[in-house]
Structure formats: structure tokens, C-alpha cells
Design an enzyme around this catalytic site. Structure first.
Site, short mmCIF file in Angstrom:
data_model
loop_
_atom_site.label_atom_id
_atom_site.label_comp_id
_atom_site.label_asym_id
_atom_site.label_seq_id
_atom_site.Cartn_x
_atom_site.Cartn_y
_atom_site.Cartn_z
N HIS A 289 0.84 -1.19 0.00
CA HIS A 289 0.00 0.00 0.00
C HIS A 289 0.88 1.24 0.00
CE1 HIS A 289 0.79 -0.43 4.30
NE2 HIS A 289 0.26 0.75 4.56
N HIS B 284 1.49 3.98 1.87
CA HIS B 284 2.04 4.77 2.98
C HIS B 284 3.56 4.87 2.90
CE1 HIS B 284 -1.80 4.22 5.62
NE2 HIS B 284 -1.89 5.23 4.80
N ASP C 189 5.94 4.80 5.02
CA ASP C 189 6.81 3.86 5.73
C ASP C 189 6.85 2.50 5.03
OD1 ASP C 189 4.06 3.60 6.68
OD2 ASP C 189 4.81 2.24 8.22
N HIS C 190 6.18 2.40 3.87
CA HIS C 190 6.21 1.16 3.08
C HIS C 190 6.82 1.37 1.70
CE1 HIS C 190 3.55 -1.15 5.90
NE2 HIS C 190 3.42 0.09 6.33
N HIS D 140 -7.47 -0.63 5.61
CA HIS D 140 -6.43 0.27 6.13
C HIS D 140 -6.22 1.40 5.11
CE1 HIS D 140 -2.72 1.54 8.09
NE2 HIS D 140 -2.06 1.38 6.96
N ASP E 263 -0.16 -3.69 6.36
CA ASP E 263 -0.79 -3.14 7.56
C ASP E 263 -2.25 -3.57 7.67
OD1 ASP E 263 1.58 -1.90 8.10
OD2 ASP E 263 0.87 0.15 7.75
N HIS F 154 4.55 -4.50 10.95
CA HIS F 154 4.92 -3.79 12.18
C HIS F 154 5.00 -4.74 13.37
CE1 HIS F 154 4.51 0.45 10.80
NE2 HIS F 154 3.63 -0.06 9.95
ZN LIG Z 1 2.92 0.84 8.20
ZN LIG Z 2 -0.02 1.81 6.46
#
Ligand SMILES: [Zn+2]
Ligand SMILES: [Zn+2]
Length: 256
Positions: free
Chosen positions: A52, A54, A56-57, A108, A130, A168
Site C-alpha cells: 500500500h 504509505h 513507511d512502506h 487500512h 498493515d 509492524h
Molecule cells: Zn505501516
Molecule cells: Zn499503512
């Protein structure tokens, strides 16, 4: 095949799968841990999977292209660093000689996808970003409780020995919430002790397993009478799975 969780940021894992020569990584939010892991093992980066959009990915995707010998795959319905091969539910990709099928798991984010390898000799593998965490699930930033409940239900139907590679390390916090929802669940107590020991030894609690998650994760247990009762006491509109899920997710957002 070796499956490794590379720690990133404070609580992310970038999953790496390699055969001793070639590697793929999933959701590289930063490049440095991937560079270090590839260098240490003298591996060629043969592909990147993204679940996805985001940061942090995807934050490390572009910095890894210089040494990437293969495609970047990502969800068709999200904005991913380009170029990227867009994937939809039911698509299949082959990496390191392994076939991965794509599962749409909105909730999410609106276009979140997961990657499932059915296993060949070894246990199946799920990269779920996530969406599903051990003992919990992702927050609903772009989707509805109905969508997320359906997404999690699809993942819960995968084979019990599937290795669940979440993005995570949220397990202990999730299990504290799970224990309030189901204080009488013996599988949950046993699993919590195992995870506390892992974290005390600085080991990841992941990958989890689908059969473990079915036994301990309240978000996969919305039909269990104890969970239904608890959700009713926290505002669930009915005993329907998606209503129970919605009440648990709302409650968890405020849980400390
Ligand atoms: Zn994440
Ligand atoms: Zn995420």
C-alpha cells in the site's frame, strides 16, 4: 528459501525472502536496511513488492532501483512510486521461482493488497502489510469496517500453517487489548508468554501463523460468543460480524 524480518524505523519490518543468490523485499520504507542486508549476504535484488502507498512502506523504493534487477509490483488502485507493475485481486506474479497470488484487502487503505504464496515444500507465506497484525489489525484510514472485516475474513481462511508476515511489531500492545476482550482465552495467555519471551530476547514476534491468529486475534474472532458479548458492551450495533468488528476497532483506537 530464507525469510528474514529487517527492522526499519522504530517498529517496521521490511520482509526479505532470498535463495542465497537473489532476494525480494516487501514494503521497503527505507533503503538502508535493505542495502545492508543485501551487502552482508552478497545478494542480488530481484524484485520489490508493495502492499500500500504509505510512506513507511514505499519510502525506500526509488533509492533501491539502482541495484534492482527486476520489477516493482504494487496495488493498481494506489499511488506508488513509478514505474511499478500494477496488480489486482487474483493476479499472479512469479519471483525467485515462487508464485504469489494477489488478494485485495481494502480497509487500512482503499487499495491495499496482500501477497500469498501457497508453499512448495515449505509453509505458505503471506505478506499482509498493515492489514493483519499479530493479535490485531490496521487502523481504518480509507476503508469501512465492513471492508476491513471482509478483508480479514479472507486472510483468516488461508491455510493454518501460513507464515503471516506483518509490517509492524505491534504484537505485545495488541495482545494487551486482546486480553481485555477475551480474558478467558487460554491460547491467548500461552501466545502472550511466548511473545514476551521473544521481545525480551530482542527477537521479532513474527512471522505469526494463521491458525495462531484465528485462536488469539479478537479481530478474527468476531463470531465468538465472548467477543460478541464484549463488543455489545462497547457499542456494537448488532451481533453481526462487521458490527462486532466495528465496535472492537473503535474501542481499540482509544485503548491504552
Ligand atoms: Zn505501516
Ligand atoms: Zn499503512
Amino acid at each position: 528459501m530464507d525469510l528474514i524480518a529487517l527492522p526499519a524505523f522504530t517498529d517496521n519490518y521490511i520482509w526479505m525472502l532470498h535463495d542465497g543468490a537473489n532476494a525480494i523485499v516487501v514494503d521497503p520504507g527505507e533503503a538502508a536496511p535493505v542495502h545492508a542486508a543485501l551487502d552482508a549476504r552478497q545478494l542480488t535484488l530481484a524484485g520489490i513488492l508493495v502492499t500500500h502507498h504509505h510512506g513507511d512502506h514505499v519510502g525506500g523504493v526509488d533509492a533501491l532501483r539502482e541495484r534492482l534487477h527486476g520489477p516493482v509490483y504494487g496495488p493498481r488502485r494506489e499511488q506508488i512510486p513509478q514505474p511499478c507493475v500494477p496488480l489486482d485481486d487474483g493476479d499472479e506474479v512469479e519471483l525467485l521461482g515462487l508464485r504469489f497470488s494477489v488478494i485485495d484487502v481494502p480497509g487500512h487503505t482503499a487499495g491495499h493488497i496482500a501477497y500469498f504464496h501457497a508453499g512448495r515444500g515449505g509453509a505458505p507465506i503471506l505478506f499482509c502489510g498493515d492489514t493483519l497484525f499479530s493479535g490485531g489489525c490496521g487502523r481504518l484510514f480509507e476503508g469501512t469496517p465492513e471492508q476491513m472485516h471482509r478483508s480479514l475474513s479472507r486472510l483468516a481462511e488461508l491455510p493454518g500453517d501460513t507464515r503471516v508476515c506483518c509490517a509492524h511489531e505491534y504484537t505485545l500492545a495488541n495482545l494487551r487489548f486482546a486480553a481485555v476482550v477475551e480474558p478467558g482465552n487460554p491460547a491467548l495467555a500461552r501466545y502472550t508468554a511466548d511473545c514476551e519471551a521473544a521481545r525480551a530476547a530482542d527477537r521479532p514476534t513474527l512471522p505469526s501463523r494463521i491458525d495462531t491468529e484465528r485462536a488469539v486475534n479478537p479481530f478474527l474472532r468476531c463470531e465468538q460468543p465472548a467477543v460478541v458479548r464484549c463488543a455489545a458492551a462497547h457499542g456494537a450495533a448488532s451481533a453481526r460480524g462487521s458490527d462486532v468488528f466495528a465496535a472492537l476497532r473503535r474501542w481499540k483506537n482509544e485503548f491504552r
